[in-house]
Write a protein that holds these residues in place. Sequence first.
Motif, short mmCIF file in Angstrom:
data_model
loop_
_atom_site.label_atom_id
_atom_site.label_comp_id
_atom_site.label_asym_id
_atom_site.label_seq_id
_atom_site.Cartn_x
_atom_site.Cartn_y
_atom_site.Cartn_z
N GLY A 89 0.84 -1.19 0.00
CA GLY A 89 0.00 0.00 0.00
C GLY A 89 0.87 1.25 0.00
O GLY A 89 2.11 1.17 -0.06
N TYR A 90 0.26 2.39 0.04
CA TYR A 90 0.97 3.67 0.03
C TYR A 90 1.90 3.81 -1.18
O TYR A 90 2.94 4.46 -1.11
CB TYR A 90 1.79 3.85 1.31
CG TYR A 90 0.95 4.15 2.54
CD1 TYR A 90 0.29 5.37 2.68
CD2 TYR A 90 0.82 3.19 3.53
CE1 TYR A 90 -0.48 5.62 3.81
CE2 TYR A 90 0.05 3.43 4.66
CZ TYR A 90 -0.60 4.64 4.78
OH TYR A 90 -1.36 4.89 5.90
N GLY A 91 1.55 3.17 -2.28
CA GLY A 91 2.38 3.29 -3.48
C GLY A 91 3.71 2.59 -3.41
O GLY A 91 4.62 2.89 -4.18
N GLN A 92 3.89 1.64 -2.48
CA GLN A 92 5.15 0.92 -2.33
C GLN A 92 5.07 -0.48 -2.92
O GLN A 92 5.65 -1.42 -2.41
CB GLN A 92 5.54 0.85 -0.86
CG GLN A 92 5.74 2.21 -0.21
CD GLN A 92 6.06 2.10 1.26
OE1 GLN A 92 6.08 1.01 1.81
NE2 GLN A 92 6.30 3.23 1.90
N ALA A 93 4.35 -0.62 -4.00
CA ALA A 93 4.17 -1.94 -4.60
C ALA A 93 5.50 -2.43 -5.18
O ALA A 93 6.21 -1.68 -5.85
CB ALA A 93 3.12 -1.88 -5.71
N PRO A 94 5.87 -3.68 -4.94
CA PRO A 94 7.13 -4.20 -5.50
C PRO A 94 7.03 -4.36 -7.01
O PRO A 94 6.00 -4.77 -7.55
CB PRO A 94 7.27 -5.57 -4.79
CG PRO A 94 5.88 -5.95 -4.40
CD PRO A 94 5.17 -4.67 -4.10
N PHE A 95 8.11 -4.03 -7.68
CA PHE A 95 8.15 -4.11 -9.14
C PHE A 95 8.34 -5.54 -9.62
O PHE A 95 8.03 -5.87 -10.77
CB PHE A 95 9.28 -3.22 -9.66
CG PHE A 95 9.48 -3.30 -11.14
CD1 PHE A 95 8.56 -2.71 -12.01
CD2 PHE A 95 10.57 -3.95 -11.67
CE1 PHE A 95 8.74 -2.78 -13.38
CE2 PHE A 95 10.75 -4.03 -13.05
CZ PHE A 95 9.84 -3.44 -13.90
N SER A 96 8.84 -6.42 -8.75
CA SER A 96 9.16 -7.78 -9.17
C SER A 96 7.93 -8.59 -9.53
O SER A 96 8.00 -9.48 -10.39
CB SER A 96 9.93 -8.50 -8.06
OG SER A 96 11.11 -7.82 -7.74
#
Length: 254
Positions: free
Chosen positions: A74-81
């Motif tokens: 959440g808070y825009g911290q989604a993992p790119f992997s």
Amino acid sequence: MPLSTFRVAWTPPRTWFVTARLLEVAAVVAVLGWALQSWQVYESTAQNFGEDGTPTGAPPFLDRVTLFAMYGFGYGQAPFSAPLACLVLLGLVAILHFAQPVSHASVLRWEVFSLWAVVFLGNVVLVLSVVVALVRGDPNAPPDDGVVRIDTGPSIIEVLAAGATLPVLCLFLLSVSALWWLRLPVDFEAPDEEPDPSVRRPRRWRPAPAPDANVDDLTLDGVELIEPVERLHPRDDDGDGSTPSGYDDYFRRF
């Protein structure tokens, strides 16, 4: 030095096989990085402090799941992997479809399915953590005691709605790859459709050359036309018909 000396003497099926294996390694690395990052975020949720700032015991499991959903992706911290692994899986399925033939394609098919299952389970875990957080509520929310407070930022629903876009997007990508994975042929070594032996192709008759044509220059269907020649010796009625002819001399030239 010419670049041709550095070329790898691989056949196209072998080249596609090595390409698929390299993409599989990339997907495994992405999944491992994603799992490590998620585990670190979950472990950080065990840190709990009282009102005076002293550490206290770890919060309940469901509260930790809620905090993981809020601060893990959440808070825009989604993992790119996670989306990267999904895109790599789509690339692998595309290779199996459009780059045929591929060496050991049947083995690659089940390796792709194993990766797909791991990525699918990871995204399902994220979706379930969002559901738990929506039901559980924010454990860090201030009590509703009637005291007027300043704006504390987005609500838990807004945070989870922003973070849930990642696993939902990944599930859509996985659905596309699963659809095309199911369309792969069962046996990659055999053609998709065996020709019907009862259906015979019509025979192609060769037209006769024109009277004024140069027979030495004419070719039909890639086969050179041979000019008829007379026998060197007449056929003997008493023999077996194996006397030499002009055709024998013609073929001796090759």
